[in-house]
Scaffold this motif. Structure first.
Motif, PDB file in Angstrom:
ATOM      1  N   GLY A  63       1.814  12.615  -4.003  1.00 28.06           N
ATOM      2  CA  GLY A  63       0.999  11.904  -4.984  1.00 28.06           C
ATOM      3  C   GLY A  63       1.511  10.531  -5.351  1.00 28.06           C
ATOM      4  N   CYS A  64       2.600  10.071  -4.696  1.00 25.59           N
ATOM      5  CA  CYS A  64       3.148   8.752  -5.049  1.00 25.59           C
ATOM      6  C   CYS A  64       2.423   7.622  -4.302  1.00 25.59           C
ATOM      7  CB  CYS A  64       4.649   8.695  -4.765  1.00 25.59           C
ATOM      8  SG  CYS A  64       5.087   8.597  -3.024  1.00 25.59           S
ATOM      9  N   GLY A  65       1.524   7.967  -3.396  1.00 22.71           N
ATOM     10  CA  GLY A  65       0.738   6.922  -2.738  1.00 22.71           C
ATOM     11  C   GLY A  65       1.240   6.523  -1.368  1.00 22.71           C
ATOM     12  N   LYS A  66       2.119   7.319  -0.767  1.00 24.09           N
ATOM     13  CA  LYS A  66       2.658   6.980   0.559  1.00 24.09           C
ATOM     14  C   LYS A  66       1.542   6.888   1.601  1.00 24.09           C
ATOM     15  CE  LYS A  66       5.295  10.604   1.005  1.00 24.09           C
ATOM     16  NZ  LYS A  66       4.884  11.332  -0.215  1.00 24.09           N
ATOM     17  N   SER A  67       0.735   7.948   1.675  1.00 26.16           N
ATOM     18  CA  SER A  67      -0.350   7.966   2.666  1.00 26.16           C
ATOM     19  C   SER A  67      -1.437   6.968   2.308  1.00 26.16           C
ATOM     20  CB  SER A  67      -0.937   9.381   2.792  1.00 26.16           C
ATOM     21  OG  SER A  67       0.010  10.254   3.381  1.00 26.16           O
ATOM     22  N   THR A  68      -1.645   6.753   1.017  1.00 27.62           N
ATOM     23  CA  THR A  68      -2.614   5.730   0.587  1.00 27.62           C
ATOM     24  C   THR A  68      -2.185   4.361   1.097  1.00 27.62           C
ATOM     25  OG1 THR A  68      -3.185   6.971  -1.414  1.00 27.62           O
ATOM     26  CG2 THR A  68      -3.658   4.611  -1.422  1.00 27.62           C
ATOM     27  N   LEU A  69      -0.900   4.059   0.962  1.00 18.46           N
ATOM     28  CA  LEU A  69      -0.373   2.787   1.458  1.00 18.46           C
ATOM     29  C   LEU A  69      -0.590   2.672   2.961  1.00 18.46           C
ATOM     30  CD1 LEU A  69       1.251   0.158   1.231  1.00 18.46           C
ATOM     31  CD2 LEU A  69       3.353   1.538   1.322  1.00 18.46           C
ATOM     32  N   LEU A  70      -0.301   3.752   3.682  1.00 19.03           N
ATOM     33  CA  LEU A  70      -0.432   3.723   5.136  1.00 19.03           C
ATOM     34  C   LEU A  70      -1.883   3.498   5.563  1.00 19.03           C
ATOM     35  CD1 LEU A  70       2.002   4.203   7.129  1.00 19.03           C
ATOM     36  CD2 LEU A  70       0.798   6.273   7.809  1.00 19.03           C
ATOM     37  N   THR A  71      -2.823   4.171   4.897  1.00 22.91           N
ATOM     38  CA  THR A  71      -4.237   3.998   5.264  1.00 22.91           C
ATOM     39  C   THR A  71      -4.750   2.608   4.871  1.00 22.91           C
ATOM     40  OG1 THR A  71      -4.906   5.116   3.203  1.00 22.91           O
ATOM     41  CG2 THR A  71      -4.819   6.437   5.214  1.00 22.91           C
ATOM     42  N   MET A  72      -4.154   2.007   3.861  1.00 24.84           N
ATOM     43  CA  MET A  72      -4.521   0.630   3.512  1.00 24.84           C
ATOM     44  C   MET A  72      -4.039  -0.332   4.588  1.00 24.84           C
ATOM     45  SD  MET A  72      -3.700   0.781  -0.587  1.00 24.84           S
ATOM     46  CE  MET A  72      -4.153  -0.885  -1.041  1.00 24.84           C
ATOM     47  N   ILE A  73      -2.813  -0.110   5.086  1.00 26.05           N
ATOM     48  CA  ILE A  73      -2.297  -0.944   6.174  1.00 26.05           C
ATOM     49  C   ILE A  73      -3.167  -0.771   7.423  1.00 26.05           C
ATOM     50  CG2 ILE A  73      -0.335  -1.361   7.706  1.00 26.05           C
ATOM     51  CD1 ILE A  73       1.491  -0.384   5.392  1.00 26.05           C
ATOM     52  N   ALA A  74      -3.619   0.469   7.636  1.00 26.27           N
ATOM     53  CA  ALA A  74      -4.461   0.752   8.803  1.00 26.27           C
ATOM     54  C   ALA A  74      -5.849   0.128   8.684  1.00 26.27           C
ATOM     55  CB  ALA A  74      -4.590   2.261   8.996  1.00 26.27           C
ATOM     56  N   GLY A  75      -6.223  -0.275   7.469  1.00 25.81           N
ATOM     57  CA  GLY A  75      -7.558  -0.834   7.266  1.00 25.81           C
ATOM     58  C   GLY A  75      -8.605   0.221   7.016  1.00 25.81           C
ATOM     59  N   LEU A  76      -8.158   1.442   6.685  1.00 32.79           N
ATOM     60  CA  LEU A  76      -9.074   2.560   6.452  1.00 32.79           C
ATOM     61  C   LEU A  76      -9.310   2.803   4.967  1.00 32.79           C
ATOM     62  CD1 LEU A  76      -7.477   5.023   9.052  1.00 32.79           C
ATOM     63  CD2 LEU A  76      -9.532   3.615   9.369  1.00 32.79           C
ATOM     64  N   ASN A  77      -8.676   2.017   4.119  1.00 27.83           N
ATOM     65  CA  ASN A  77      -8.757   2.208   2.677  1.00 27.83           C
ATOM     66  C   ASN A  77      -8.776   0.832   2.021  1.00 27.83           C
ATOM     67  OD1 ASN A  77      -8.598   3.334   0.108  1.00 27.83           O
ATOM     68  ND2 ASN A  77      -6.958   4.759   0.644  1.00 27.83           N
ATOM     69  N   ASP A  78      -9.750   0.594   1.171  1.00 30.89           N
ATOM     70  CA  ASP A  78      -9.927  -0.731   0.574  1.00 30.89           C
ATOM     71  C   ASP A  78      -8.743  -1.133  -0.317  1.00 30.89           C
ATOM     72  OD1 ASP A  78     -12.367  -0.973   1.796  1.00 30.89           O
ATOM     73  OD2 ASP A  78     -13.503  -0.256   0.054  1.00 30.89           O
ATOM     74  N   ILE A  79      -8.509  -2.428  -0.384  1.00 26.18           N
ATOM     75  CA  ILE A  79      -7.476  -3.003  -1.247  1.00 26.18           C
ATOM     76  C   ILE A  79      -8.155  -3.516  -2.523  1.00 26.18           C
ATOM     77  CG2 ILE A  79      -5.759  -4.845  -1.457  1.00 26.18           C
ATOM     78  CD1 ILE A  79      -5.619  -4.831   1.643  1.00 26.18           C
ATOM     79  N   ASN A  80      -7.664  -3.099  -3.678  1.00 22.73           N
ATOM     80  CA  ASN A  80      -8.235  -3.585  -4.931  1.00 22.73           C
ATOM     81  C   ASN A  80      -7.761  -4.991  -5.262  1.00 22.73           C
ATOM     82  OD1 ASN A  80      -8.134  -0.335  -5.528  1.00 22.73           O
ATOM     83  ND2 ASN A  80      -9.951  -1.334  -6.338  1.00 22.73           N
ATOM     84  N   SER A  81      -6.465  -5.224  -5.078  1.00 16.70           N
ATOM     85  CA  SER A  81      -5.947  -6.581  -5.248  1.00 16.70           C
ATOM     86  C   SER A  81      -4.665  -6.722  -4.438  1.00 16.70           C
ATOM     87  CB  SER A  81      -5.692  -6.902  -6.724  1.00 16.70           C
ATOM     88  OG  SER A  81      -4.670  -6.084  -7.254  1.00 16.70           O
ATOM     89  N   GLY A  82      -4.294  -7.962  -4.172  1.00 18.51           N
ATOM     90  CA  GLY A  82      -3.169  -8.233  -3.293  1.00 18.51           C
ATOM     91  C   GLY A  82      -3.652  -8.376  -1.861  1.00 18.51           C
ATOM     92  N   LYS A  83      -2.722  -8.410  -0.927  1.00 18.98           N
ATOM     93  CA  LYS A  83      -3.122  -8.548   0.476  1.00 18.98           C
ATOM     94  C   LYS A  83      -2.077  -7.924   1.390  1.00 18.98           C
ATOM     95  CE  LYS A  83      -1.239 -13.270   0.809  1.00 18.98           C
ATOM     96  NZ  LYS A  83      -1.561 -14.682   1.115  1.00 18.98           N
ATOM     97  N   ILE A  84      -2.549  -7.585   2.587  1.00 19.95           N
ATOM     98  CA  ILE A  84      -1.684  -7.071   3.646  1.00 19.95           C
ATOM     99  C   ILE A  84      -1.839  -8.000   4.836  1.00 19.95           C
ATOM    100  CG2 ILE A  84      -1.217  -5.142   5.203  1.00 19.95           C
ATOM    101  CD1 ILE A  84      -2.505  -3.301   3.096  1.00 19.95           C
ATOM    102  N   MET A  85      -0.720  -8.461   5.362  1.00 13.36           N
ATOM    103  CA  MET A  85      -0.748  -9.383   6.490  1.00 13.36           C
ATOM    104  C   MET A  85       0.015  -8.790   7.669  1.00 13.36           C
ATOM    105  SD  MET A  85      -0.213 -13.035   4.556  1.00 13.36           S
ATOM    106  CE  MET A  85      -0.823 -13.982   5.946  1.00 13.36           C
ATOM    107  N   VAL A  86      -0.576  -8.878   8.848  1.00 11.16           N
ATOM    108  CA  VAL A  86       0.060  -8.457  10.088  1.00 11.16           C
ATOM    109  C   VAL A  86       0.171  -9.676  10.986  1.00 11.16           C
ATOM    110  CG1 VAL A  86      -0.162  -7.051  12.170  1.00 11.16           C
ATOM    111  CG2 VAL A  86      -0.747  -6.072   9.944  1.00 11.16           C
ATOM    112  N   SER A  87       1.388  -9.995  11.351  1.00 13.11           N
ATOM    113  CA  SER A  87       1.644 -11.156  12.205  1.00 13.11           C
ATOM    114  C   SER A  87       1.020 -12.423  11.631  1.00 13.11           C
ATOM    115  CB  SER A  87       1.101 -10.897  13.617  1.00 13.11           C
ATOM    116  OG  SER A  87       1.680 -11.753  14.562  1.00 13.11           O
ATOM    117  N   GLY A  88       1.091 -12.555  10.297  1.00 10.60           N
ATOM    118  CA  GLY A  88       0.634 -13.763   9.618  1.00 10.60           C
ATOM    119  C   GLY A  88      -0.837 -13.808   9.282  1.00 10.60           C
ATOM    120  N   GLU A  89      -1.602 -12.776   9.661  1.00  8.52           N
ATOM    121  CA  GLU A  89      -3.045 -12.774   9.389  1.00  8.52           C
ATOM    122  C   GLU A  89      -3.405 -11.634   8.453  1.00  8.52           C
ATOM    123  OE1 GLU A  89      -5.504 -12.909  12.823  1.00  8.52           O
ATOM    124  OE2 GLU A  89      -4.372 -14.535  13.779  1.00  8.52           O
TER     125      GLU A  89
END
Length: 274
Positions: A63-89
């Motif tokens: 329940g600490c959000g580990k899998s939530t974080l992973l699915t956000m990085i994968a692009g399978l879960n929307d980001i409410n605020s902030g950003k995730i960048m891969v290779s500068g994009e």
């Protein structure tokens, strides 16, 4: 969180200057789920930088959000605020530059091991010849120990063998980031150990940036360059991190017999128990 002075000193001794560029950056990341009782903030202002070719494991309570974080990085879960960048994009959706291995490999049961891997390869390498695509699939299936099982249907494979197909499928996409969400969580301990070794061997050759969510402290130490510890939710964030300086390639027996192994294990367990 309390820590032993000895381990704090060891942590400071193990500070390593890493000049590799950042491959993955999570900046001011927040995830909120609306509920009938109001917003539930899973992640709050989370910051995480991961170097190119680094293997990171993420641990924390359920329940600490580990899998939530992973699915956000994968692009399978929307980001409410902030950003995730891969290779500068900045990422906006799922893409082949981020391959995911889930706890269940979710293979198409009527297809062979080879055909299951080929689905993704066709999408990622549309201009390759049929022979080239098949060669990619066979190469990675062979690397995970399924060189004699190309044409077996998914239903004919054991759970461990199916997960081997899942690992081969992810590597075959040649992603920039490999995301692993408790990939061995459903396996018995013997099969789990075998697949950890398989994963590590293929990763060692490919040097893909890897992020793994796990509940297993020993697994996190054995596989990772750095263990990220998340605070309990709601409003979870990065609570601490631990550099694992064991040399690569790693051999399980040598890691378990390392004089500092149980210091690192104790440090992580101490975090989880507070």
């Amino acid at each position: 969180m309390t820590t032993t002075p000895e381990l704090v000193e060891k942590k400071e001794e193990k500070v390593i200057v890493d000049n590799r560029p950042d491959m993955l950056i999570c900046e001011n990341l927040t995830k909120i789920y609306p509920t009938p009782k109001g917003d539930y903030v899973v992640l709050n202002d989370l910051q995480l930088n991961i170097k190119e070719g680094e293997f990171i494991s993420i641990i924390g309570h359920s329940g600490c959000g580990k899998s939530t974080l992973l699915t956000m990085i994968a692009g399978l879960n929307d980001i409410n605020s902030g950003k995730i960048m891969v290779s500068g994009e900045a990422i906006r959706e799922a893409g082949p530059d981020r391959a995911v291995v889930f706890q269940s490999p979710s293979l198409l049961p009527w297809l062979s091991a080879l055909q299951n891997v080929l689905i993704g390869v066709k999408q990622v390498f549309p201009h390759a010849t049929k022979a080239q695509k098949l060669d990619i699939c066979k190469y990675y299936l062979d690397k995970v120990g399924l060189g004699n099982d190309f044409h077996k249907k998914a239903t004919e494979l054991s759970q461990g063998m199916q997960q081997r197909v899942g690992i081969a499928r992810a590597f075959a996409l040649k992603p920039k980031v490999l995301l692993l969400d408790e990939p061995f969580g459903m396996l018995d301990s013997l099969t789990r150990g075998e697949l950890q070794d398989v994963l590590l061997e293929v990763w060692q050759k490919e040097k893909i940036t890897a992020v793994m969510v796990t509940h297993d402290v020993d697994e996190s130490i054995f596989l990772a360059d750095r263990v990220i510890m998340m605070t309990s939710g709601p409003y979870a964030k990065i609570g601490d991190e631990l550099i694992i300086p064991f040399e690569r390639p790693r051999v399980r027996k040598a890691v378990l017999e390392h004089p500092e192994y149980y210091d690192y294990r104790g440090y992580l367990m101490n975090f989880l128990n507070h």
